[in-house]
Design an enzyme around this catalytic site. Structure first.
Site, PDB file in Angstrom:
ATOM      1  CG  ASP A   1      -2.109  -5.515  -3.000  1.00 36.56           C
ATOM      2  OD1 ASP A   1      -3.203  -5.577  -3.565  1.00 36.56           O
ATOM      3  OD2 ASP A   1      -1.795  -4.582  -2.231  1.00 36.56           O
TER       4      ASP A   1
ATOM      5  CG  ASP B   1      -6.788  -4.562   0.202  1.00 36.34           C
ATOM      6  OD1 ASP B   1      -5.561  -4.501   0.417  1.00 36.34           O
ATOM      7  OD2 ASP B   1      -7.498  -3.543   0.062  1.00 36.34           O
TER       8      ASP B   1
ATOM      9  CG  ASP C   1       4.681   3.270  -0.806  1.00 33.92           C
ATOM     10  OD1 ASP C   1       4.983   2.110  -0.448  1.00 33.92           O
ATOM     11  OD2 ASP C   1       3.516   3.712  -0.737  1.00 33.92           O
TER      12      ASP C   1
HETATM   13  P1  ATP Z   1      -3.630  -0.496   2.352  1.00 29.12           P
HETATM   14  O1  ATP Z   1      -3.617  -1.025   3.727  1.00 29.12           O
HETATM   15  O2  ATP Z   1      -4.240   0.833   2.247  1.00 29.12           O
HETATM   16  O3  ATP Z   1      -4.127  -1.436   1.284  1.00 29.12           O
HETATM   17  P2  ATP Z   1      -1.159  -0.835   0.969  1.00 29.12           P
HETATM   18  O4  ATP Z   1       0.245  -0.560   1.413  1.00 29.12           O
HETATM   19  O5  ATP Z   1      -1.502  -2.249   0.670  1.00 29.12           O
HETATM   20  O6  ATP Z   1      -2.087  -0.219   2.061  1.00 29.12           O
HETATM   21  P3  ATP Z   1      -1.972  -0.289  -1.705  1.00 29.12           P
HETATM   22  O7  ATP Z   1      -2.434   0.989  -2.279  1.00 29.12           O
HETATM   23  O8  ATP Z   1      -2.901  -1.435  -1.633  1.00 29.12           O
HETATM   24  O9  ATP Z   1      -1.434   0.078  -0.261  1.00 29.12           O
HETATM   25  O10 ATP Z   1      -0.654  -0.694  -2.485  1.00 29.12           O
HETATM   26  C1  ATP Z   1      -0.036  -1.959  -2.344  1.00 29.12           C
HETATM   27  C2  ATP Z   1       1.484  -1.798  -2.383  1.00 29.12           C
HETATM   28  O11 ATP Z   1       1.879  -1.245  -3.624  1.00 29.12           O
HETATM   29  C3  ATP Z   1       2.062  -0.857  -1.343  1.00 29.12           C
HETATM   30  O12 ATP Z   1       2.271  -1.493  -0.110  1.00 29.12           O
HETATM   31  C4  ATP Z   1       3.359  -0.417  -1.991  1.00 29.12           C
HETATM   32  O13 ATP Z   1       4.339  -1.410  -1.873  1.00 29.12           O
HETATM   33  C5  ATP Z   1       2.957  -0.349  -3.448  1.00 29.12           C
HETATM   34  N1  ATP Z   1       2.464   1.002  -3.793  1.00 29.12           N
HETATM   35  C6  ATP Z   1       1.203   1.423  -3.841  1.00 29.12           C
HETATM   36  N2  ATP Z   1       1.122   2.694  -4.215  1.00 29.12           N
HETATM   37  C7  ATP Z   1       2.364   3.103  -4.434  1.00 29.12           C
HETATM   38  C8  ATP Z   1       2.953   4.320  -4.875  1.00 29.12           C
HETATM   39  N3  ATP Z   1       2.200   5.374  -5.126  1.00 29.12           N
HETATM   40  N4  ATP Z   1       4.283   4.358  -5.014  1.00 29.12           N
HETATM   41  C9  ATP Z   1       5.060   3.286  -4.753  1.00 29.12           C
HETATM   42  N5  ATP Z   1       4.576   2.117  -4.342  1.00 29.12           N
HETATM   43  C10 ATP Z   1       3.249   2.014  -4.174  1.00 29.12           C
HETATM   44 MG    MG Z   2      -3.361  -3.005  -0.150  1.00 32.27          MG
END
Ligand code: ATP
Ligand code: MG
Length: 471
Positions: free
Chosen positions: A80, A78, A159
């Site tokens: 963002d 996905d 993060d």
């Molecule tokens: P995935 O592949 O699972 O989607 P992702 O890194 O995109 O991994 P998401 O939960 O979709 O994870 O979050 C998108 C972004 O938002 C992360 O890459 C990070 O930059 C930020 N993020 C998400 N959750 C947190 C958190 N708990 N604390 C700090 N930053 C966060």
């Molecule tokens: Mg994501």
């Protein structure tokens, strides 16, 4: 009142320092030649979103896990987008958009294509926490997070360094504020800022660390790993629904077995999945339990890696099965009839699990159905098998039963029989049923109900054909 005021003043002073230092560190601009992101892997809809926002005069970038995956050459699941437009401003630009979340407000922009709809999550740059005032609990945990800031602040709030890169599809440039690309090359997962503080702000980050390490195969940097053992207990402060979401993500990452090993090594598994503690504990471990969970998880991982769906209910049903089985056996030994013993065991296991992480009701219902079907696979007489095929959860129950056969808990022949029965025409089905009768009369054990078996003490055997038939 006064304490709050003092707290606020103290919160403000480090903020000024942090903002300056973050602002001083301008992002590294990484060109196409260096990052080698393949534009073919981009979601057209995500590009539409950044384009529309940029045309309206805002900053907009693809961000987070999508950039990390793109840089790894993986197609993100996905996308963002991060922008300096407020949620209201974003909403005005997209007709099919919805404001969601309270603690962390974002806009979902939906695109309906030929396949399933795609949702692009658009979030507004967040300010540094020190600017969030009352939104932080005394423990340091973030309660609400809707104070807008600059891109520099937003990057510092993310993060891991590899999750804090911003990609502009228009210029094909990556903005890297925290050395994410270098960490990527070193295959290192590094928390931005002071790891202890960041885990206190949001303990879920500990689970995210383990999940990303399992998914990417990267190593946690020593200072990112070190505080986890001490802070693991903070996981209990996380609201149940959020913890559940994060554990589900971990289990559905396609690398669940590694992730669970990672949780155990980090001491994070206690209490989150209490049943798993028991099943995987090498001391208390019942032989075969680990094999069952291992097989279930690797099955799940394989399905996910091949782009097939996995039901969360099924997954939790497998994780809790070893414990359910032993409770079921105990209940039988205490003299309960088979089906009552099974249902009592289900209640027990679910109640114990709920003390750790609540499993959402809809998944709980699926789990119960899958479990309740298990003794019925042993009832291979009369119209029972045909009726089974018509049940809405038959397929899940059957897949589950195959797992039990694969680990030797039930005979392989049982799984094979059902596999044949599913595809058989009515004549073949009759033949299969007759073969069961034959099998039973030859072996003198197992299979369908008989008055003789009914009188047997339930104590002796594991739940299976005998007891199933007796109820
Ligand atoms: P995935 O592949 O699972 O989607 P992702 O890194 O995109 O991994 P998401 O939960 O979709 O994870 O979050 C998108 C972004 O938002 C992360 O890459 C990070 O930059 C930020 N993020 C998400 N959750 C947190 C958190 N708990 N604390 C700090 N930053 C966060
Ligand atoms: Mg994501």
């Amino acid at each position: 009142m006064i304490t709050k005021l003092i707290q606020r003043i103290f919160r403000r002073s480090p903020r000024a320092k942090l903002t300056q230092s973050a602002a001083a560190g301008a992002p590294k601009r990484i060109s196409k030649k260096a990052h080698r992101i393949d534009p073919q892997l981009l979601s057209k809809n995500a590009v539409k979103v950044t384009h529309t926002l940029q045309q309206a005069g805002y900053q907009a970038y693809i961000v987070g896990g999508a950039v990390r995956d793109l840089a790894l050459g993986i197609g993100p699941k996905d996308f963002d987008v991060a922008t300096n437009a407020t949620p209201e401003q974003v909403q005005k630009l997209f007709r099919k958009s919805r404001l969601i979340g309270r603690r962390f407000q974002i806009v979902h922009v939906t695109f309906f294509g030929k396949e399933r709809p795609e949702i692009i999550e658009v979030s507004t740059f967040r300010a540094l926490l020190e600017n969030a005032g009352d939104h932080v609990a005394d423990s340091g945990r973030i309660l609400r997070d809707n104070v807008w800031g600059t891109q520099v602040e937003d990057a510092t709030r993310r993060d891991f360094t590899i999750n804090a890169m911003y990609y502009d599809p228009a210029t094909e440039t990556v903005l890297d504020y925290h050395g994410g690309m270098a960490d990527m090359q070193q295959r290192t997962l590094r928390m931005i800022g002071d790891p202890s503080k960041r885990y206190r702000e949001d303990p879920v980050r500990m689970l995210r660390a383990i999940r990303f390490a399992a998914k990417t195969g990267f190593t946690l940097s020593p200072e990112t790993r070190a505080p986890i053992a001490k802070l693991a207990k903070l996981i209990h402060d996380v609201p149940a629904a959020r913890l559940f979401d994060e554990i589900l993500k971990l289990l559905m990452s396609g690398y669940s077995w590694q992730a669970i090993q990672g949780l155990r090594e980090a001491g994070l598994h206690h209490g989150v999945l209490p049943m798993l503690d028991a099943a995987l504990d090498p001391k208390a471990g019942v032989p075969g339990n680990e094999a069952f969970i291992r097989l279930a998880l690797s099955n799940t991982d394989e399905r996910i890696q091949n782009g097939k769906g996995v039901s969360a209910g099924f997954l939790f049903a497998t994780l809790l099965w070893p414990e359910l089985l032993s409770t079921w056996q105990k209940n039988l030994a205490a003299g309960m009839p088979n089906i009552a013993a099974l249902h009592a065991a289900m209640d027990d296991v679910i109640a114990t699990q709920s003390k750790g992480m609540m499993i959402q009701r809809r998944f709980e219902a699926d789990m119960r159905e899958i479990w309740a079907l298990q003794p019925r696979f042993d009832k291979r007489i009369g119209r029972f098998p045909q009726r089974m095929l018509e049940l809405p959860r038959f397929r899940a129950g059957y897949d589950f039963m195959l797992l039990r056969c694969a680990t030797g808990e039930r005979p392989e022949s049982l799984g094979q029989w059902w596999t044949r029965f599913i595809d058989a025409d009515p004549v073949q089905q009759e033949a299969l049923l007759a073969a069961v009768k034959e099998e039973v009369s030859l072996s003198g054990a197992g299979g369908p109900a008989s008055k003789r078996r009914r009188r047997r003490k339930p104590k002796a055997a594991a739940p299976g054909p005998d007891q199933a038939a007796a109820d």
